[in-house]
Design a protein around this motif. Structure first.
Motif, short mmCIF file in Angstrom:
data_model
loop_
_atom_site.label_atom_id
_atom_site.label_comp_id
_atom_site.label_asym_id
_atom_site.label_seq_id
_atom_site.Cartn_x
_atom_site.Cartn_y
_atom_site.Cartn_z
N GLY A 44 0.83 -1.19 0.00
CA GLY A 44 0.00 0.00 0.00
C GLY A 44 0.87 1.24 0.00
O GLY A 44 2.10 1.16 -0.08
N THR A 45 0.24 2.40 0.10
CA THR A 45 0.92 3.68 0.07
C THR A 45 0.63 4.44 1.35
O THR A 45 -0.53 4.53 1.78
N ILE A 46 1.66 5.01 1.96
CA ILE A 46 1.48 5.81 3.17
C ILE A 46 0.79 7.11 2.80
O ILE A 46 1.25 7.84 1.92
N VAL A 47 -0.32 7.39 3.49
CA VAL A 47 -1.06 8.63 3.24
C VAL A 47 -1.20 9.48 4.51
O VAL A 47 -1.83 10.53 4.48
N GLY A 48 -0.63 9.01 5.61
CA GLY A 48 -0.66 9.77 6.84
C GLY A 48 0.38 9.25 7.82
O GLY A 48 0.69 8.06 7.81
N ILE A 49 0.92 10.14 8.61
CA ILE A 49 1.93 9.78 9.60
C ILE A 49 1.40 10.20 10.96
O ILE A 49 1.03 11.35 11.16
N TRP A 50 1.34 9.26 11.90
CA TRP A 50 0.78 9.52 13.22
C TRP A 50 1.85 9.41 14.29
O TRP A 50 2.74 8.57 14.22
N ARG A 51 1.72 10.24 15.32
CA ARG A 51 2.58 10.22 16.50
C ARG A 51 4.07 10.18 16.14
O ARG A 51 4.83 9.36 16.66
N GLY A 52 4.48 11.06 15.25
CA GLY A 52 5.90 11.17 14.90
C GLY A 52 6.49 9.93 14.27
O GLY A 52 7.68 9.66 14.41
N GLY A 53 5.68 9.16 13.59
CA GLY A 53 6.16 7.96 12.92
C GLY A 53 5.94 6.67 13.68
O GLY A 53 6.40 5.61 13.26
N ALA A 54 5.21 6.72 14.79
CA ALA A 54 4.89 5.50 15.54
C ALA A 54 3.90 4.63 14.77
O ALA A 54 3.90 3.40 14.90
N ALA A 55 3.05 5.27 13.97
CA ALA A 55 2.06 4.55 13.17
C ALA A 55 1.83 5.33 11.87
O ALA A 55 2.13 6.53 11.79
N TYR A 56 1.31 4.62 10.89
CA TYR A 56 1.09 5.21 9.57
C TYR A 56 -0.30 4.84 9.07
O TYR A 56 -0.78 3.73 9.30
#
Length: 83
Positions: A44-56
């Protein structure tokens, strides 16, 4: 007839190993936002970055538009997005 335009500015986060719009693959099964299951190896493609890269937030192509929030440790890079 006027047309409204929405512009989304994506912020680069160069210190992260995975970046917005990178192509990734799952290293563990993931549950999608609509309750489906994506298997190991699904790309898949990353479309959002959460908590400074802890989750995507990852968008999958099959079925189209499927989204899942995936912990960083459950993803591997397939290809960086063009700069």
């Amino acid at each position: 007839m006027p047309v409204d335009t929405l512009t989304i500015v994506r912020q680069a986060e160069p210190d992260l190993p995975l970046r917005d719009l990178d192509r990734v693959a799952l290293t563990a099964a993931a549950i999608t936002d609509d309750g489906g299951r994506m298997e190991v190896g699904t790309q898949g493609t990353i479309v959002g970055i959460w908590r400074g890269g802890a989750a995507y937030e990852v968008e999958f192509a099959d079925p189209p538009g499927t989204l899942a929030t995936v912990e960083a440790g459950n993803l591997r890079l397939v290809e960086h997005a063009p700069a």
